[in-house]
Design a protein around this motif. Structure first.
Motif, PDB file in Angstrom:
ATOM      1  N   SER A  50      45.461 114.679  47.465  1.00  0.00           N
ATOM      2  CA  SER A  50      46.764 115.159  46.709  1.00  0.00           C
ATOM      3  C   SER A  50      47.815 115.602  47.502  1.00  0.00           C
ATOM      4  O   SER A  50      47.600 116.569  48.591  1.00  0.00           O
ATOM      5  CB  SER A  50      46.024 116.300  45.827  1.00  0.00           C
ATOM      6  OG  SER A  50      47.126 116.773  45.093  1.00  0.00           O
ATOM      7  N   ASN A  54      50.027 117.869  46.214  1.00  0.00           N
ATOM      8  CA  ASN A  54      50.188 119.194  45.795  1.00  0.00           C
ATOM      9  C   ASN A  54      49.258 120.351  46.594  1.00  0.00           C
ATOM     10  O   ASN A  54      48.073 120.013  46.807  1.00  0.00           O
ATOM     11  CB  ASN A  54      49.551 119.225  44.253  1.00  0.00           C
ATOM     12  CG  ASN A  54      49.842 120.690  43.718  1.00  0.00           C
ATOM     13  OD1 ASN A  54      49.961 121.676  44.421  1.00  0.00           O
ATOM     14  ND2 ASN A  54      50.293 120.751  42.268  1.00  0.00           N
ATOM     15  N   VAL A 108      42.462 112.106  45.748  1.00  0.00           N
ATOM     16  CA  VAL A 108      42.671 111.704  44.259  1.00  0.00           C
ATOM     17  C   VAL A 108      42.809 110.206  44.040  1.00  0.00           C
ATOM     18  O   VAL A 108      43.150 109.490  45.111  1.00  0.00           O
ATOM     19  CB  VAL A 108      44.034 112.342  43.548  1.00  0.00           C
ATOM     20  CG1 VAL A 108      43.683 113.727  43.514  1.00  0.00           C
ATOM     21  CG2 VAL A 108      45.045 111.971  44.503  1.00  0.00           C
ATOM     22  N   CYS A 147      49.225 112.298  40.624  1.00  0.00           N
ATOM     23  CA  CYS A 147      47.902 113.021  41.274  1.00  0.00           C
ATOM     24  C   CYS A 147      47.150 113.317  39.975  1.00  0.00           C
ATOM     25  O   CYS A 147      47.800 113.845  38.913  1.00  0.00           O
ATOM     26  CB  CYS A 147      48.242 114.397  42.110  1.00  0.00           C
ATOM     27  SG  CYS A 147      46.929 115.338  42.256  1.00  0.00           S
TER      28      CYS A 147
END
Length: 969
Positions: free
Chosen positions: A272, A274, A282, A336
């Motif tokens: 991911s 993030n 992901v 994501c």
């Protein structure tokens, strides 16, 4: 004293029943079971129907010649037409798929070939080379120096000719050995496997290659049993538990049952982007739909739980957006699943190159009591899949060729990277067992009383020596073909088809694509992608249809260096400039062939990868740019054509298939197609003269768009003979004069009805077909000299021929539109057909789209109607302005704003007025002839309003020209 060979014109030089051939070709493209193309994948194969018809017409004398008073033409036209009609009927029967193996249709064709050959031998009796070239008791053999997928030599063999096939590519060589060399050696032999021997059927039961096919089936099944003993633990069944029924009540009746997995459905993953979830892999899922079959819909739902997620399966109509998965847009753009943060292509590529691209099971397809069932995955399933420990992996590098190989930028840089660990272990296991099967087959063959003989590779044409060793090797060749089919399914390039409910093989394109969601088949299931039904059975079906009527031999050879005896007729299908990277793509299959068959064919599989540098394609990434690639192709193809010209049987024309998608380039004199012109230049420099071209529908126009950078409807069959060494030169003016004399008659011949001596050429193919008579004029001379004494280029010759075909001074885009309208009107046609016509008209589909006259999407093409043209159009700023566009813009303006509005446009169009008016007249006449009354009215209205439109145009002040030129493009 010279002894010129007397060579009657062949049917292919005069007439062909194109309609029947093209219909059969189109139908054949939908035939799968038992078709030779399903023995092993190869790219851009010719339909068997086309190859069969072309070879027959190449071998059979045209009825328009007679003997008496010396060798001459001039047989009564009526009698010749009747005789051609009889030959056409043979071809019409011959090309039908259901007649492919029927002797009642094949034998009359063979008889005609023998009869024509005896006539040729009689004409050349007493010639010094009569014993070598004109033996009436022995038909000439056929040689294909670019054998590829083997359709041409296979059909020559079916027509009773010995078939000789050669190719530089070892994968192509093996395919041809499997199709034309091995079956005749063992034709009529009963199987050797113990089960068949025990049944005791008589030898008469095993016709053609059916005995061989039965052994492939038997030993293929034995291989499955052996493989399951070794790797079956990697493919465990799924036990339905009570826990599963909490969200899936439909599974309650199955609790406690162990169901066989058909396929595991995976999505690739990256970390991911993030930071809060950067430790989580992901999914890159392009769809969550599992089944879109009406009444049996299923889909995946991702369940997010904190910083983790899982997948569950739902039954029923998918919600909006399920078909998008985690995809945001076209290409590599995802989100994501945990944070909805966008993951663009560059990020995904960097993750892949850093080795952080993985995979996660999204759903599992199992074999239920009443059909397929989709269930959610468990963690244990991934643990099992990733526990595989293959003993070998192909480390051959994928080429850094972004046109044809799309995984390279995502960190998948070797062929081994295209397989999961479990797939790799399955492939290596089955490859090893092929060698064990070979030993077992030899022992069983010896037990039937077969002599040991010599190995397949050394037996040559001496089929009597092909004993137990050779037989065992032969069966293992077909088992290796089955493994080749397996590699196309047991790969992370294979996908799940929600509409059909099956695993789709990896090579749906003439490229290695980047696949986000892939399906991992279970080799030991009875479902899609398994070893016996998907791989072995398809090979068996093909073998059962092989009934060779003559011998065959295939060897590895470079067409630019190859020599062969002059008693062979040549029909061939050379590479198409830069359309297909055969050698690079073939490595995918070569690595497995080499692993299972290297001991059988040590010379063929001596190199680690398929030979590349000698491959006769214009590959910029291989030769250092487009210019060098074009030069390599021209020089190599010229040498190959020269060898064919010098060595082919002089009593027969040479037939050459060529299909090349137009790529538009700007040059003086208009648009050009480098691939097409370069090839014709090679033919001309090889001292070959064209004596005919035939547009044969050899391509699947409805296939995956990606199969095709070469998405054509037709191949052009060039019919050539060697140009006389004393051929004269002529001037440009004389060339044009001869074109003006020859082409009208040729055009008339091509448009005659089927009740005469030839089938009419379809309007969309007429332009391409008539290039033949034009290039026949050009190529029969040593040179056509320009005013300065320099030789005319093929490009210039084609432009002069195309100018004649236009029958006026209309631009190339307008010529395309005219011919398309005559065939389809405003209806939709296949883009492959459109591309073939565009190529013939010296334009391209991309160019036509940019000029604003056609709509092209999803493999479909149509002309835009006048009402669809933009109302804010300004011809003064339009850099590509065909007369067709100008005409229909005038009609739009007339309909919407009257004579004053159309007059204002006409004023801005400058010198195009007369061409527009001529086109309107022509289209009115065409619509009247076609019964298009409404369309005819629009053109009639413009013509009847022309005086008023011109008057309105004359009252408009001449506009300033932003380009500083008059608008007379």
């Amino acid at each position: 004293m010279t002894h010129p060979i007397k060579s009657p014109r062949k049917l292919i030089e005069v007439a062909l029943p194109l309609d029947a051939i093209n219909k059969a070709c189109a139908r054949e493209k939908s035939i799968r079971h038992g078709h030779p193309s399903t023995l092993h994948l190869w790219w851009a194969r010719r339909p068997l129907a086309a190859a069969r018809a072309v070879i027959f017409a190449q071998m059979v004398n045209d009825p328009g010649y007679q003997q008496g008073g010396g060798f001459k033409y001039g047989k009564n036209k009526k009698d010749a037409a009747i005789e051609r009609k009889r030959l056409f009927k043979i071809i019409e029967d011959l090309v039908l798929w259901e007649n492919t193996t029927k002797e009642e249709f094949l034998e009359p064709a063979r008889a005609e070939i023998r009869r024509s050959w005896r006539e040729v031998c009689e004409l050349n009796k007493g010639h010094p080379q009569a014993a070598e070239l004109f033996n009436p008791d022995k038909l000439p053999a056929l040689h294909d120096p670019f054998a590829g997928g083997g359709a041409i030599p296979l059909e020559a063999q079916r027509l009773g000719l010995e078939a000789y096939a050669s190719d530089l590519n070892p994968v192509a060589v093996l395919i041809n050995k499997a199709m034309i060399e091995i079956p005749p050696k063992f034709a009529g032999r009963p199987p050797v496997n113990p089960a068949a021997v025990k049944r005791g059927e008589s030898s008469a039961t095993w016709k053609g290659a059916t005995g061989l096919a039965e052994d492939v089936r038997y030993y293929g099944a034995w291989m499955r049993e052996e493989a399951q003993k070794r790797i079956g633990h990697l493919y465990p069944p799924v036990e339905i538990t009570a826990e599963m029924t909490k969200e899936r009540p439909d599974l309650k009746p199955l609790v406690g049952q162990k169901l066989t997995v058909i396929a595991w459905l995976w999505a690739r993953t990256v970390k991911s982007p993030n930071p809060a979830f950067s430790h989580v892999d992901v999914p890159l899922a392009s769809t969550f739909i599992l089944s879109s079959k009406e009444g049996n819909e299923s889909y995946v739902v991702p369940i997010v739980e904190g910083n983790q997620y899982r997948f569950t399966v739902k039954i029923g109509t998918p919600p909006q957006g399920a078909g998008q998965g985690t995809k945001l847009a076209r290409g590599a753009n995802f989100k994501c699943i945990l944070s909805n943060v966008a993951m663009e292509g560059d990020y995904i590529k960097s993750e892949g190159r850093a080795g952080r691209m993985g995979g996660k099971i999204v759903a599992v397809v199992v074999d239920g009591p009443k059909g397929r069932i989709f269930i959610e995955p468990t963690p244990a399933m991934e643990v099992c899949a990733k526990s595989a420990k293959p003993s070998w992996s192909p480390e051959t590098s994928l080429p850094d060729d972004h046109r044809n190989f799309w995984t390279f930028n995502y960190g998948i840089t070797t062929y081994g990277g295209l397989f999961t660990l479990r797939q790799m272990e399955a492939m290596t296991t089955f490859a090893e067992i092929i060698g064990e099967a070979r030993t077992r087959i030899r022992v069983d063959a010896l037990a039937t009383g077969m002599d040991d003989g010599v190995c397949l590779d050394k037996s040559g044409e001496a089929s009597t020596k092909a004993g137990a060793v050779a037989y065992a090797e032969a069966v293992s060749v077909y088992l290796a073909c089955a493994l080749g089919r397996a590699s196309d399914y047991w790969t992370s390039l294979a996908t799940w088809e929600p509409g059909g409910g099956f695993v789709a093989h990896g090579f749906t394109k003439q490229a290695i694509p980047m696949v986000w969601d892939y399906a991992e088949s279970n080799p030991f299931s009875d479902g899609t992608g398994n070893w016996e039904q998907t791989c072995v059975s398809w090979v068996v079906r093909v073998l059962q249809n092989f009934t060779p009527a003559a011998g065959g031999l295939c060897n590895q050879a470079d067409a630019t260096r190859q020599s062969f005896s002059k008693d062979k007729v040549v029909s061939t299908d050379p590479p198409y400039y830069d359309n297909i990277a055969y050698a690079d793509l073939s490595d995918y299959f070569y690595i497995w062939m080499r692993r299972s068959l290297r001991s059988v064919f040590p010379e063929l599989f001596s190199t680690i990868a398929v030979p590349k540098m000698e491959e006769l394609i214009a590959s910029p990434h291989r030769h250092g740019g487009n210019v060098k690639a074009e030069s390599f192709f021209l020089n190599g193809m010229t040498e190959a054509m020269r060898r064919i010209s010098n060595q082919a049987h002089i009593a027969f024309p040479i037939s050459i298939y060529y299909a090349f998608k137009q790529s538009e380039t700007k040059a003086e004199g208009g648009t050009s197609s480098t691939g097409w012109e370069t090839f014709l230049e090679a033919v001309f420099q090889a001292e070959l003269s064209l004596c005919g071209t035939w547009p044969v529908r050899t391509e699947r126009v409805n296939r995956s768009v990606g199969i095709g950078t070469n998405a054509l409807a037709s191949s052009i069959v060039l019919v050539c003979r060697k140009r006389p060494s004393d051929a004269p030169s002529i001037s440009r003016r004389e060339f044009i004069r001869e074109l003006n004399s020859v082409l009208p008659e040729a055009l008339d011949e091509m448009t005659k009805g089927s009740g005469e001596e030839r089938s009419p050429v379809a309007p969309v193919d007429l332009s391409q077909a008539i290039i033949g008579p034009g290039m026949a004029v050009f190529s029969k001379y040593a040179a056509v000299l320009e005013a300065d004494g320099s030789p005319m280029s093929v490009r210039t010759a084609l432009q002069l021929i195309n100018r004649f075909l236009a029958e006026d001074d209309f631009d190339a885009d307008t010529q395309f539109c005219l011919h398309w309208f005559e065939q389809f009107g405003w209806g939709i046609g296949e883009s492959g057909v459109a591309d073939g016509l565009a190529r013939a008209k010296n334009t391209s589909e991309n160019g036509l789209v940019s000029s604003g006259v056609i709509f092209w999407k999803g493999g479909k093409t149509r002309l835009l109607k006048w009402a669809e043209y933009p109302t804010d159009w300004d011809p003064r700023t339009d850099l590509r302005l065909p007369v067709w566009e100008a005409l229909h813009q005038l009609i739009r303006a007339l309909k919407q704003g009257g004579e004053s509005a159309s007059g204002a446009l006409l004023a801005a169009l400058g010198g195009k007025a007369e061409a527009i008016r001529q086109l309107a007249y022509r289209l009115y006449t065409l619509c009247e002839r076609l019964g298009k009354a409404e369309d005819a009215r629009a053109y009639n209205d413009l013509i009847t309003s022309w005086t008023g439109i011109e008057s309105a145009a004359n009252s408009v002040p001449k506009p300033a020209d932003p380009q500083g030129t008059l608008f007379e493009r």
